[in-house]
Design a protein around this motif. Structure first.
Motif, short mmCIF file in Angstrom:
data_model
loop_
_atom_site.label_atom_id
_atom_site.label_comp_id
_atom_site.label_asym_id
_atom_site.label_seq_id
_atom_site.Cartn_x
_atom_site.Cartn_y
_atom_site.Cartn_z
N ARG A 1 21.57 -17.57 -24.24
CA ARG A 1 22.54 -16.90 -25.07
C ARG A 1 23.69 -16.17 -24.28
O ARG A 1 24.70 -15.97 -24.74
CB ARG A 1 21.92 -15.97 -26.11
CG ARG A 1 21.24 -16.52 -27.02
CD ARG A 1 20.96 -15.65 -28.32
NE ARG A 1 20.21 -16.53 -29.39
CZ ARG A 1 20.68 -17.41 -30.26
NH1 ARG A 1 21.76 -17.72 -30.24
NH2 ARG A 1 19.56 -18.02 -30.98
N HIS B 1 24.75 -17.05 -21.40
CA HIS B 1 25.59 -18.20 -20.57
C HIS B 1 26.34 -19.34 -21.56
O HIS B 1 27.09 -20.13 -21.14
CB HIS B 1 25.04 -18.82 -19.52
CG HIS B 1 24.44 -17.97 -18.24
ND1 HIS B 1 25.35 -17.45 -17.39
CD2 HIS B 1 23.39 -17.15 -18.23
CE1 HIS B 1 24.80 -16.59 -16.57
NE2 HIS B 1 23.67 -16.49 -17.14
N GLU B 2 25.87 -19.56 -22.91
CA GLU B 2 26.37 -20.61 -23.78
C GLU B 2 27.93 -20.72 -23.88
O GLU B 2 28.40 -21.54 -23.85
CB GLU B 2 25.55 -20.40 -25.02
CG GLU B 2 25.95 -19.38 -25.92
CD GLU B 2 25.25 -19.65 -27.32
OE1 GLU B 2 24.66 -20.43 -27.70
OE2 GLU B 2 24.91 -18.44 -27.89
N ARG B 3 28.60 -19.56 -24.03
CA ARG B 3 29.78 -19.53 -24.15
C ARG B 3 30.45 -20.12 -22.87
O ARG B 3 31.53 -21.02 -22.97
CB ARG B 3 30.39 -18.09 -24.51
CG ARG B 3 31.78 -18.14 -24.91
CD ARG B 3 32.18 -16.56 -25.62
NE ARG B 3 31.38 -16.24 -26.74
CZ ARG B 3 31.54 -16.68 -28.12
NH1 ARG B 3 32.62 -17.47 -28.49
NH2 ARG B 3 30.92 -16.39 -28.95
N THR B 4 30.49 -19.62 -21.74
CA THR B 4 30.80 -19.97 -20.62
C THR B 4 30.63 -21.62 -20.33
O THR B 4 31.48 -22.40 -20.21
CB THR B 4 30.26 -19.29 -19.45
OG1 THR B 4 30.35 -17.92 -19.52
CG2 THR B 4 30.95 -19.65 -18.11
N PHE C 1 29.95 -23.96 -22.70
CA PHE C 1 30.64 -24.75 -23.72
C PHE C 1 32.01 -24.72 -23.45
O PHE C 1 32.67 -25.78 -23.68
CB PHE C 1 30.31 -24.09 -24.94
CG PHE C 1 30.96 -24.53 -26.37
CD1 PHE C 1 30.86 -25.63 -26.63
CD2 PHE C 1 31.99 -23.84 -26.82
CE1 PHE C 1 31.51 -26.41 -27.48
CE2 PHE C 1 32.97 -24.55 -27.86
CZ PHE C 1 32.69 -25.79 -28.19
N ARG C 2 32.68 -23.49 -22.95
CA ARG C 2 33.90 -23.55 -22.73
C ARG C 2 34.43 -24.54 -21.61
O ARG C 2 35.34 -25.25 -21.69
CB ARG C 2 34.48 -22.14 -22.52
CG ARG C 2 36.09 -22.01 -22.39
CD ARG C 2 36.36 -20.80 -21.67
NE ARG C 2 35.86 -20.61 -20.44
CZ ARG C 2 35.42 -19.51 -19.69
NH1 ARG C 2 35.36 -18.33 -20.55
NH2 ARG C 2 35.06 -19.56 -18.60
N ASP D 1 42.69 -22.02 -27.15
CA ASP D 1 41.57 -21.24 -27.19
C ASP D 1 40.54 -22.31 -27.54
O ASP D 1 40.60 -23.26 -28.51
CB ASP D 1 41.52 -20.15 -28.17
CG ASP D 1 42.51 -19.24 -27.84
OD1 ASP D 1 42.46 -18.86 -26.72
OD2 ASP D 1 42.95 -18.47 -28.86
N ALA E 1 35.25 -22.75 -32.29
CA ALA E 1 34.25 -21.71 -32.28
C ALA E 1 33.00 -22.30 -31.61
O ALA E 1 32.78 -23.48 -31.55
CB ALA E 1 34.04 -21.70 -33.78
N LEU E 2 32.13 -21.46 -31.23
CA LEU E 2 30.93 -21.71 -30.45
C LEU E 2 29.87 -22.28 -31.62
O LEU E 2 29.74 -21.51 -32.53
CB LEU E 2 30.35 -20.46 -29.83
CG LEU E 2 29.24 -20.73 -28.90
CD1 LEU E 2 29.43 -21.41 -27.75
CD2 LEU E 2 28.55 -19.45 -28.61
#
Lengths: 194, 161
Positions: A37, A39-42, A44-45, B51, B54-55
């Motif tokens: 949780r 690191h998931e955003r980094t 995924f981005r 951007d 959404a995640l």
């Protein structure tokens, strides 16, 4: 005082992350979930920047964390997890990019309103969409280098560490990628102009 | 060096990775290369636009896959262990000859009891009562058969007169 407090906070965060890693290594699934949780955003981005669509990026991100689960014993506690995740994400995205369907052609991005020049006519969203799709046409190493450097904002040495290359190689990849991207987009705009 | 040959240098210059007097001197004199650098900077800006979507629920999906893998194997192993114990128990029962014999032993039929009544005078009846007062009957000689099975906890006794 603020700098010292910030340094202390960073130290605490690092120790906390290290503790979580140790617990995850012992089989504590809650600790592992905490890492995911965090690191998931980094991840995924970055995957989305490299692959260009959310579904593929989500698949790549899942593969990254499953690989982390399988190889968590080999992660060096003394080093940050971030660079490892960057490297594995680039590899996962490269593998997926090879297997996935071919990208959409650039020509279907329409120019909405005519302006003095085609560049000015393109709306911001369309310019980004064109640039992103043009990225798809680059060789994988060059695409990874330019995404890490120009979009993620890593330094050249950080990009080199992530890709396992020398700084000289990375600078060459970045310059080559930028020139190719500009040629692709200039060529497209010239075709529209005529 | 022509302007076209300087493109890769100009690309690095636009991103801030290269700075040298020779190149900057050329840029002061060459409008085409200045335009190239401006265009490159605009392109690099365009790359950063937009951007991410959404995640998606990545953590949830990952943890589901890990739990399925981890506990799926555990459940399979437990089922296999239970099945093997059951099979061993069945095989053990079938191949236990002593136990089988104990069930096959014939049980003796209970002895028949006959009651006979006769007309007897009162005086004699009294005498008979005295004489026929129940005497302790010596116990019949019993036979005890002890069957020992493979299981030390199971011993079968067969007692017969």
């Amino acid at each position: 005082v603020n700098a010292k407090a910030a340094a202390l906070n960073v130290g605490i965060a690092e120790r906390s992350g290290s503790d979580t890693l140790v617990r995850a290594r012992r089989g504590d699934l809650a600790a592992f979930e905490q890492i995911v949780r965090q690191h998931e955003r980094t991840v995924f981005r970055l995957a989305w920047r490299l692959l260009g669509n959310a579904d593929d990026a989500a698949d790549a991100a899942q593969e990254v964390f499953l690989k982390l689960y399988r190889g968590i014993d080999s992660i060096d506690e003394a080093r940050e997890l971030g660079p490892w995740l960057y490297r594995v994400t680039v590899n996962a995205a490269t593998d997926l990019h090879r297997r996935r369907r071919p990208g959409r052609p650039l020509d279907d991005v329409v120019i909405a309103t005519p302006g003095p020049t085609p560049e000015q006519a393109l709306l911001e969203g369309q310019r980004h969409e064109l640039a992103r799709r043009a990225l798809d046409l680059l060789p994988p190493k060059e695409r990874a280098a330019i995404v890490l450097r120009d979009i993620e904002g890593l330094t050249t040495s950080e990009v080199a560490e992530t890709l396992g290359s020398s700084e000289t190689t990375v600078r060459s990849q970045i310059s080559s990628a930028r020139v190719k991207l500009k040629r692709i987009l200039d060529g497209l705009l010239t075709r529209r102009r005529t | 060096m022509t302007c076209a040959e300087r493109e890769r240098e100009l690309a690095l210059y636009a991103g801030g990775e290269l700075s040298n007097g020779d190149l900057e001197g050329h840029l002061d004199r060459c409008a085409r290369c200045r335009e190239y650098v401006d265009g490159m900077r605009s392109l690099l800006g365009d790359l950063s636009l937009g951007d991410p979507p959404a995640l998606p629920p990545i953590a949830t999906a990952v943890m589901r896959r890990i739990r399925r893998r981890r506990y799926g194997w555990a459940a399979l192993a437990a089922s296999a262990a239970a099945a093997s114990v059951l099979i061993a128990a069945i095989v053990g029962m079938v191949s236990r000859p002593v136990a089988t014999m104990s069930y096959a032993l014939p049980m003796p039929a209970p002895p028949a009891v006959t009651v006979v009544q006769r007309a007897v005078p009162e005086a004699k009846r009294r005498l008979v009562r005295q004489v026929a007062r129940p005497k302790p009957v010596p116990p019949a000689e019993s036979v005890v058969v002890k069957l020992v099975t493979d299981d030390p906890n199971v011993i079968i006794y067969w007692i017969t007169d």
